[in-house]
Design a protein around this motif. Structure first.
Motif, PDB file in Angstrom:
ATOM      1  N   GLU A   1       0.845  -1.192   0.000  1.00  0.00           N
ATOM      2  CA  GLU A   1       0.000   0.000   0.000  1.00  0.00           C
ATOM      3  C   GLU A   1       0.882   1.244   0.000  1.00  0.00           C
ATOM      4  OE1 GLU A   1      -3.208  -0.175  -0.216  1.00  0.00           O
ATOM      5  OE2 GLU A   1      -3.620  -2.265   0.329  1.00  0.00           O
TER       6      GLU A   1
ATOM      7  N   ASP B   1       2.561   1.739   3.248  1.00  0.00           N
ATOM      8  CA  ASP B   1       3.751   0.912   3.447  1.00  0.00           C
ATOM      9  C   ASP B   1       4.964   1.538   2.772  1.00  0.00           C
ATOM     10  OD1 ASP B   1       2.187  -1.094   4.761  1.00  0.00           O
ATOM     11  OD2 ASP B   1       1.580  -1.857   2.803  1.00  0.00           O
TER      12      ASP B   1
ATOM     13  N   LYS C   1       1.084   0.942  12.083  1.00  0.00           N
ATOM     14  CA  LYS C   1       1.597  -0.397  11.761  1.00  0.00           C
ATOM     15  C   LYS C   1       1.225  -1.390  12.863  1.00  0.00           C
ATOM     16  CE  LYS C   1       5.855  -2.650  10.133  1.00  0.00           C
ATOM     17  NZ  LYS C   1       5.383  -2.900   8.767  1.00  0.00           N
ATOM     18  N   LYS C   2       1.388  -0.969  14.108  1.00  0.00           N
ATOM     19  CA  LYS C   2       1.067  -1.844  15.244  1.00  0.00           C
ATOM     20  C   LYS C   2      -0.423  -2.187  15.278  1.00  0.00           C
ATOM     21  CE  LYS C   2       4.684  -0.038  18.285  1.00  0.00           C
ATOM     22  NZ  LYS C   2       4.937   0.792  19.504  1.00  0.00           N
ATOM     23  N   GLN C   3      -1.256  -1.207  14.939  1.00  0.00           N
ATOM     24  CA  GLN C   3      -2.707  -1.389  15.053  1.00  0.00           C
ATOM     25  C   GLN C   3      -3.368  -1.828  13.743  1.00  0.00           C
ATOM     26  OE1 GLN C   3      -4.711   1.890  17.030  1.00  0.00           O
ATOM     27  NE2 GLN C   3      -2.940   2.328  18.330  1.00  0.00           N
ATOM     28  N   ASN C   4      -2.545  -2.044  12.710  1.00  0.00           N
ATOM     29  CA  ASN C   4      -3.081  -2.419  11.392  1.00  0.00           C
ATOM     30  C   ASN C   4      -4.108  -1.408  10.895  1.00  0.00           C
ATOM     31  OD1 ASN C   4      -1.591  -4.861  11.011  1.00  0.00           O
ATOM     32  ND2 ASN C   4      -2.953  -5.870  12.475  1.00  0.00           N
ATOM     33  N   PHE C   5      -3.826  -0.146  11.159  1.00  0.00           N
ATOM     34  CA  PHE C   5      -4.717   0.922  10.702  1.00  0.00           C
ATOM     35  C   PHE C   5      -4.236   1.418   9.345  1.00  0.00           C
ATOM     36  CE2 PHE C   5      -5.464   5.542  10.308  1.00  0.00           C
ATOM     37  CZ  PHE C   5      -6.852   5.542  10.295  1.00  0.00           C
ATOM     38  N   LEU C   6      -5.139   1.452   8.369  1.00  0.00           N
ATOM     39  CA  LEU C   6      -4.811   1.945   7.044  1.00  0.00           C
ATOM     40  C   LEU C   6      -5.532   3.266   6.819  1.00  0.00           C
ATOM     41  CD1 LEU C   6      -3.280   1.299   4.405  1.00  0.00           C
ATOM     42  CD2 LEU C   6      -5.380   0.233   3.554  1.00  0.00           C
TER      43      LEU C   6
END
Length: 231
Positions: free
Chosen positions: A89, A92, A188-193
């Motif tokens: 993404e 990323d 990144k830790k919370q997988n938030f996009l």
């Protein structure tokens, strides 16, 4: 609070890791040439001209890293300090570039295929952060001209927001390095996009201001967008 007494280093990340599907290309759209020059090079040249900018990190498709480095050499874009590979993404990709930049700095993020970046966007964003210690970031953008409708999963209109409160975000988006790094780490830790860089800073407690851009500060996405070069 942040001190505005001293100048600090100013870096830019230029996101040039897109694809060319909507442009009908079989290669990334950032390499599309207009008047003999790739679009992303036009973007880099404008950023490089600003005396406050210390260095630039370009993020591109991994298979094009060498080619991007060569293009930067060919067009003498000397402030590019590194070219890194992108991720799945955009978020990323920016994360990969951030790892190359110090937290004790001001960091701007710019779309590589938004070549109508103006000198004042670069200059004024930095100045605003230096002068307003309560702010963590600044986003360039414009008021929305069209009426916006919120729809549900069936395509039915459920709300019409007040247009006066709607702002179309563009790039550059410029932040204090510490909070930008922290926001990306937390995401990144919370997988938030998020939808853009500012959305991450906002989510994790940052205060973001705005500066008026231009309706011509478009992101080149479809063949019709290229018509702006003929104006």
């Amino acid at each position: 609070m942040h001190s505005s007494d001293a100048e600090i280093d100013y870096y830019y990340i230029v996101a040039a890791a897109g694809v060319g599907k909507r442009m009908g290309l079989d290669y990334p759209k950032q390499f599309l040439e207009v008047e003999g020059k790739p679009i992303f090079i036009r973007t880099l040249e404008m950023i490089e001209k600003n005396q406050k900018v210390t260095g630039i990190v370009v993020v591109t498709n991994k298979e094009y890293i060498y080619e991007v480095k060569k293009m930067c050499q060919t067009f003498k874009v000397n402030k590019v300090i590194d070219v890194v590979g992108g991720g799945k993404e955009r978020q990323d990709s920016i994360y990969n570039a951030l790892e190359k930049l110090p937290k004790e700095s001001i960091i701007g993020v710019q779309d590589g295929v938004r070549p109508f970046i103006e000198e004042r966007y670069i200059e004024d964003s930095y100045t605003k952060l230096m002068m307003e210690p309560n702010l963590d970031g600044v986003v360039i953008g414009m008021p929305v001209k069209d009426t916006i409708k919120v729809i549900n999963s069936k395509g039915e209109i459920v709300e019409t927001p007040t247009r006066d409160c709607l702002f179309a975000a563009q790039t550059p988006q410029v932040f204090r390095g510490e909070i930008l790094h922290r926001s990306y780490e937390e995401a990144k830790k919370q997988n938030f996009l998020g939808t853009d860089d500012s959305s991450l800073v906002e989510k994790f407690g940052g205060s973001v201001g705005t500066i008026l851009g231009s309706y011509e500060n478009i992101k080149i996405t479809t063949p019709e967008d290229l018509l702006i070069f003929s104006k």
